[in-house]
Design an enzyme around this catalytic site. Structure first.
Site, PDB file in Angstrom:
ATOM      1  N   LYS A  15     -12.610  -2.745  -8.407  1.00 42.99           N
ATOM      2  CA  LYS A  15     -13.465  -3.791  -7.837  1.00 42.99           C
ATOM      3  C   LYS A  15     -14.798  -3.865  -8.609  1.00 42.99           C
ATOM      4  O   LYS A  15     -15.117  -2.967  -9.396  1.00 42.99           O
ATOM      5  CB  LYS A  15     -13.700  -3.487  -6.351  1.00 42.99           C
ATOM      6  CG  LYS A  15     -12.407  -3.543  -5.512  1.00 42.99           C
ATOM      7  CD  LYS A  15     -12.721  -3.286  -4.034  1.00 42.99           C
ATOM      8  CE  LYS A  15     -11.460  -3.376  -3.178  1.00 42.99           C
ATOM      9  NZ  LYS A  15     -11.768  -3.181  -1.730  1.00 42.99           N
ATOM     10  N   TYR A  55      -6.272 -11.929  -0.687  1.00 42.50           N
ATOM     11  CA  TYR A  55      -6.709 -11.358   0.591  1.00 42.50           C
ATOM     12  C   TYR A  55      -6.345 -12.241   1.786  1.00 42.50           C
ATOM     13  O   TYR A  55      -6.989 -12.141   2.837  1.00 42.50           O
ATOM     14  CB  TYR A  55      -8.217 -11.105   0.554  1.00 42.50           C
ATOM     15  CG  TYR A  55      -8.601  -9.835  -0.184  1.00 42.50           C
ATOM     16  CD1 TYR A  55      -8.095  -8.583   0.204  1.00 42.50           C
ATOM     17  CD2 TYR A  55      -9.489  -9.858  -1.257  1.00 42.50           C
ATOM     18  CE1 TYR A  55      -8.450  -7.415  -0.461  1.00 42.50           C
ATOM     19  CE2 TYR A  55      -9.853  -8.691  -1.925  1.00 42.50           C
ATOM     20  CZ  TYR A  55      -9.333  -7.472  -1.522  1.00 42.50           C
ATOM     21  OH  TYR A  55      -9.689  -6.304  -2.167  1.00 42.50           O
ATOM     22  N   ASN A 122     -15.621  -0.069  -1.902  1.00 43.28           N
ATOM     23  CA  ASN A 122     -14.845   1.169  -2.023  1.00 43.28           C
ATOM     24  C   ASN A 122     -14.063   1.274  -3.332  1.00 43.28           C
ATOM     25  O   ASN A 122     -13.033   1.943  -3.387  1.00 43.28           O
ATOM     26  CB  ASN A 122     -13.934   1.320  -0.801  1.00 43.28           C
ATOM     27  CG  ASN A 122     -13.072   0.086  -0.589  1.00 43.28           C
ATOM     28  OD1 ASN A 122     -12.988  -0.771  -1.463  1.00 43.28           O
ATOM     29  ND2 ASN A 122     -12.422   0.005   0.559  1.00 43.28           N
ATOM     30  N   HIS A 125      -8.639  -1.357  -5.089  1.00 38.90           N
ATOM     31  CA  HIS A 125      -7.600  -1.926  -4.216  1.00 38.90           C
ATOM     32  C   HIS A 125      -6.263  -1.355  -4.674  1.00 38.90           C
ATOM     33  O   HIS A 125      -6.030  -1.192  -5.861  1.00 38.90           O
ATOM     34  CB  HIS A 125      -7.553  -3.454  -4.356  1.00 38.90           C
ATOM     35  CG  HIS A 125      -6.296  -4.036  -3.772  1.00 38.90           C
ATOM     36  ND1 HIS A 125      -6.173  -4.323  -2.428  1.00 38.90           N
ATOM     37  CD2 HIS A 125      -5.087  -4.327  -4.335  1.00 38.90           C
ATOM     38  CE1 HIS A 125      -4.936  -4.774  -2.200  1.00 38.90           C
ATOM     39  NE2 HIS A 125      -4.265  -4.789  -3.340  1.00 38.90           N
ATOM     40  N   GLU A 136       1.233  -9.530  -4.919  1.00 41.35           N
ATOM     41  CA  GLU A 136      -0.059  -9.373  -5.595  1.00 41.35           C
ATOM     42  C   GLU A 136       0.091  -9.320  -7.118  1.00 41.35           C
ATOM     43  O   GLU A 136      -0.744  -9.858  -7.851  1.00 41.35           O
ATOM     44  CB  GLU A 136      -0.751  -8.100  -5.076  1.00 41.35           C
ATOM     45  CG  GLU A 136      -1.118  -8.219  -3.595  1.00 41.35           C
ATOM     46  CD  GLU A 136      -1.600  -6.914  -2.973  1.00 41.35           C
ATOM     47  OE1 GLU A 136      -1.657  -5.879  -3.687  1.00 41.35           O
ATOM     48  OE2 GLU A 136      -1.930  -6.931  -1.771  1.00 41.35           O
TER      49      GLU A 136
HETATM   50  P1  IDP Z   1      -7.531  -1.308   1.938  1.00 43.04           P
HETATM   51  O1  IDP Z   1      -8.287  -1.823   0.730  1.00 43.04           O
HETATM   52  O2  IDP Z   1      -7.796   0.150   2.158  1.00 43.04           O
HETATM   53  O3  IDP Z   1      -6.062  -1.664   1.912  1.00 43.04           O
HETATM   54  P2  IDP Z   1      -7.855  -3.432   3.901  1.00 43.04           P
HETATM   55  O4  IDP Z   1      -7.805  -3.221   5.379  1.00 43.04           O
HETATM   56  O5  IDP Z   1      -6.682  -4.112   3.251  1.00 43.04           O
HETATM   57  O6  IDP Z   1      -8.163  -2.018   3.209  1.00 43.04           O
HETATM   58  O7  IDP Z   1      -9.165  -4.286   3.620  1.00 43.04           O
HETATM   59  C1  IDP Z   1      -9.413  -4.890   2.369  1.00 43.04           C
HETATM   60  C2  IDP Z   1     -10.838  -4.582   1.958  1.00 43.04           C
HETATM   61  O8  IDP Z   1     -11.741  -5.239   2.880  1.00 43.04           O
HETATM   62  C3  IDP Z   1     -11.226  -3.107   2.039  1.00 43.04           C
HETATM   63  O9  IDP Z   1     -10.854  -2.364   0.901  1.00 43.04           O
HETATM   64  C4  IDP Z   1     -12.715  -3.189   2.212  1.00 43.04           C
HETATM   65  O10 IDP Z   1     -13.365  -3.491   0.969  1.00 43.04           O
HETATM   66  C5  IDP Z   1     -12.863  -4.402   3.129  1.00 43.04           C
HETATM   67  N1  IDP Z   1     -12.846  -4.041   4.565  1.00 43.04           N
HETATM   68  C6  IDP Z   1     -11.764  -3.686   5.305  1.00 43.04           C
HETATM   69  N2  IDP Z   1     -12.079  -3.454   6.585  1.00 43.04           N
HETATM   70  C7  IDP Z   1     -13.401  -3.693   6.684  1.00 43.04           C
HETATM   71  C8  IDP Z   1     -14.318  -3.635   7.791  1.00 43.04           C
HETATM   72  O11 IDP Z   1     -13.974  -3.317   8.938  1.00 43.04           O
HETATM   73  N3  IDP Z   1     -15.627  -3.935   7.510  1.00 43.04           N
HETATM   74  C9  IDP Z   1     -16.040  -4.304   6.270  1.00 43.04           C
HETATM   75  N4  IDP Z   1     -15.206  -4.366   5.206  1.00 43.04           N
HETATM   76  C10 IDP Z   1     -13.904  -4.070   5.406  1.00 43.04           C
HETATM   77 MG    MG Z   2      -5.216  -3.583   1.918  1.00 45.80          MG
END
Ligand code: IDP
Ligand code: MG
Length: 150
Positions: A15, A55, A122, A125, A136
């Site tokens: 990212k 997304y 974070n 992805h 994807e």
């Molecule tokens: P993942 O990347 O661990 O699969 P996902 O639930 O698919 O997590 O969410 C996609 C991205 O959206 C996350 O990596 C993070 O950057 C962001 N995200 C997910 N949940 C939250 C939240 O509750 N608050 C803020 N950002 C979130």
């Molecule tokens: Mg995800």
């Protein structure tokens, strides 16, 4: 050959926070050290259309727009990574979504932290299932990735 040994593919994104912080090499190194193969790699500036598609499952959530804005904030690296059980394996390497609680030793646990932003930054992805991986990979590598001969 045992059919369970068929290698999988997953889509990994470094990212914009990972690219900005100079962590492309560190992240790729962890993938390669684990023994997975990189079969495609692309440094790119994503556009809104590609990100909204990628997304789509999060459309309507409170963090959706901040997530799109964050992913537009700089270049990303998209990779297709291959290996047995790589979908699950890369998610283990990445660690939990929330870097504050991601296990030490993981990419997110070691290298990311809460930045106080609306969207969790974070670093990476990784696809979460074979269906997501296929979808994807098609989004980021349409027409450029040679199909495996299987
Ligand atoms: P993942 O990347 O661990 O699969 P996902 O639930 O698919 O997590 O969410 C996609 C991205 O959206 C996350 O990596 C993070 O950057 C962001 N995200 C997910 N949940 C939250 C939240 O509750 N608050 C803020 N950002 C979130
Ligand atoms: Mg995800």
């Amino acid at each position: 050959m045992n059919p369970t040994a068929t290698p999988e593919r997953t889509l990994v994104l470094v990212k914009p926070d990972g690219v900005r912080r100079g962590l492309i090499g560190e992240i790729i190194s962890r993938i390669e050290s684990k023994g997975y193969s990189i079969v495609a790699l692309r440094l790119m500036q994503a556009d809104r259309a590609i990100l909204e598609k990628h997304y789509a499952e999060h459309a309507g959530k409170s963090f959706f727009e901040p997530l799109i804005e964050f992913m537009l904030s700089g270049p990303i690296v998209a990779l297709v990574v291959e290996g047995n059980r790589v979908i699950e394996g890369f998610r283990s390497l990445a660690g939990a979504t929330d870097p504050t609680v991601a296990a030490a030793g993981t990419i997110r646990g070691n290298l990311a932290r809460d930045q106080g932003t609306q969207v969790v930054q974070n670093l990476v992805h990784g696809s979460d299932s074979p269906d997501s991986a296929k979808r994807e990979i098609d989004i980021f590598f349409a027409g450029v990735l040679i199909e495996r001969n299987k």
